[in-house]
Design an enzyme around this catalytic site. Sequence first.
Site, short mmCIF file in Angstrom:
data_model
loop_
_atom_site.label_atom_id
_atom_site.label_comp_id
_atom_site.label_asym_id
_atom_site.label_seq_id
_atom_site.Cartn_x
_atom_site.Cartn_y
_atom_site.Cartn_z
CG ASP A 1 -0.68 -5.96 4.76
OD1 ASP A 1 -1.03 -5.03 4.01
OD2 ASP A 1 -1.36 -6.34 5.72
CG HIS B 1 -1.65 -1.26 1.47
ND1 HIS B 1 -2.77 -1.60 0.76
CD2 HIS B 1 -1.41 -2.30 2.32
CE1 HIS B 1 -3.22 -2.79 1.18
NE2 HIS B 1 -2.38 -3.23 2.12
#
Length: 446
Positions: free
Chosen positions: A309, A62
């Site tokens: 992640d 992200h």
Amino acid sequence: MFDLELGPVEIVNGFGRAAGVYINVKDGTIAAMSKEKLGMAREYKDTGGLTALPGMVDEHVHFMDPGETHREDFIRGSSAAAVGGVTTVIEHTHGQPVRDVEVLKDKAAYLRNRALVDYGLAAHVWPEDIPHIAELWHAGVMFFKVFTASTHGVPGLTSDELMQAFSKMAAAGARTLVHCEDESILAGNRKRLGEEGRSDNQVILDWRSREAEQMAVLATAYLVERTGVTATLAHVSHPQVVALANHFRQTFSGTLRLEICPQYLALDEEDVRQWGSLRKFTPPPRGAEERKGLWSLVRSGEIFSLATDHAPSTREQKMAGTVWDAPFGLPGVETTLPVMLDFVARGFLSLERLVQLYSTNPAKAWGLFPRKGVLAVGSQADIVLVDEKKSWEIRDDLIISKAGWTPYAGRHVTGWVHQTYCRGILAAEDRRICGEPGIGRWVKPL
């Protein structure tokens, strides 16, 4: 005439090693590999016998760009990836999620000169977006990220919505990455903890419970079986999740893969109790014995892929307010390969298995292999040169990500990323950025 010749190196792919190899690159592709120096390149680099790995393919990051760029942006995030030996990322931001074809095109245009490594772009699914899944897939998204519980501002899908979404994906040949936590269990946990007036660090563990993850995995695996969709369960946190998935994988027609993150192999519940918001991510790590169980599953092959992640926030952003207020997520894209190389040096897994987990298997899962994920003639020249024996200390002041800190600060590791080449272009060397934003290109699945 080649553009670049590297060597001699020991090549490590997911299936074995070959020593004393020279790699020749032409127009961003591996054009030749030889046991002898060919001496036909414009540029020759003597690597001094380092180990050459295919560039890591991080399927779950992200970079918050566009969107929450005060936490991370694509330039800094992809720079962090480059120094960490990652040459391809698959990115999805929660701040301005991709939900339709126009947003996808706009984001791709915006990122054209903002990346130092290659990138795929994933989409999110809101309930009202389900009818448009096929058109977005054919426009080039790498996968659809689905939540089973509302998180990061993205709504969780009910079981009926999940079944409809999976059916649409299966019909289109699309793939999905699923965040598994049960909405109702999380809501009940939060209500009870709030009524008790709790705001201690244990809240993270009691709120985002094992039962919430297991219940969502049960529903997701069953619906994968019923619909035949190709799915990956994101960030598996404990062995029982694997056992539940295996129960369904023995008989069904769909494809169900399991992803793990380094934080579940390197951290456990005690880290959360000690550090609180600075170790707030979800699902959280579990007990030390469960961590040992995950290592066994990693070695056995039951875990398919490794991803970071990477979801950074600054230390100040993490510590503002109570543990309830802190954003979820850890920085990780630049530290994962060094941390995992240290586990290799300590005998937890082989280097070949690490390459499978963090390069070859993600490339296969998302339609990038054999362009990426392997060092072979005809593959893209995504090459990472590592020193398997160099020891060093991970420190906050070395971090390139906007986060400016790492949960692994103070850890002494063995394994150093010396150079990272993205399609034959030197992107980073010894934690220094060498390339310019724009090296990285948008990649789409085959």
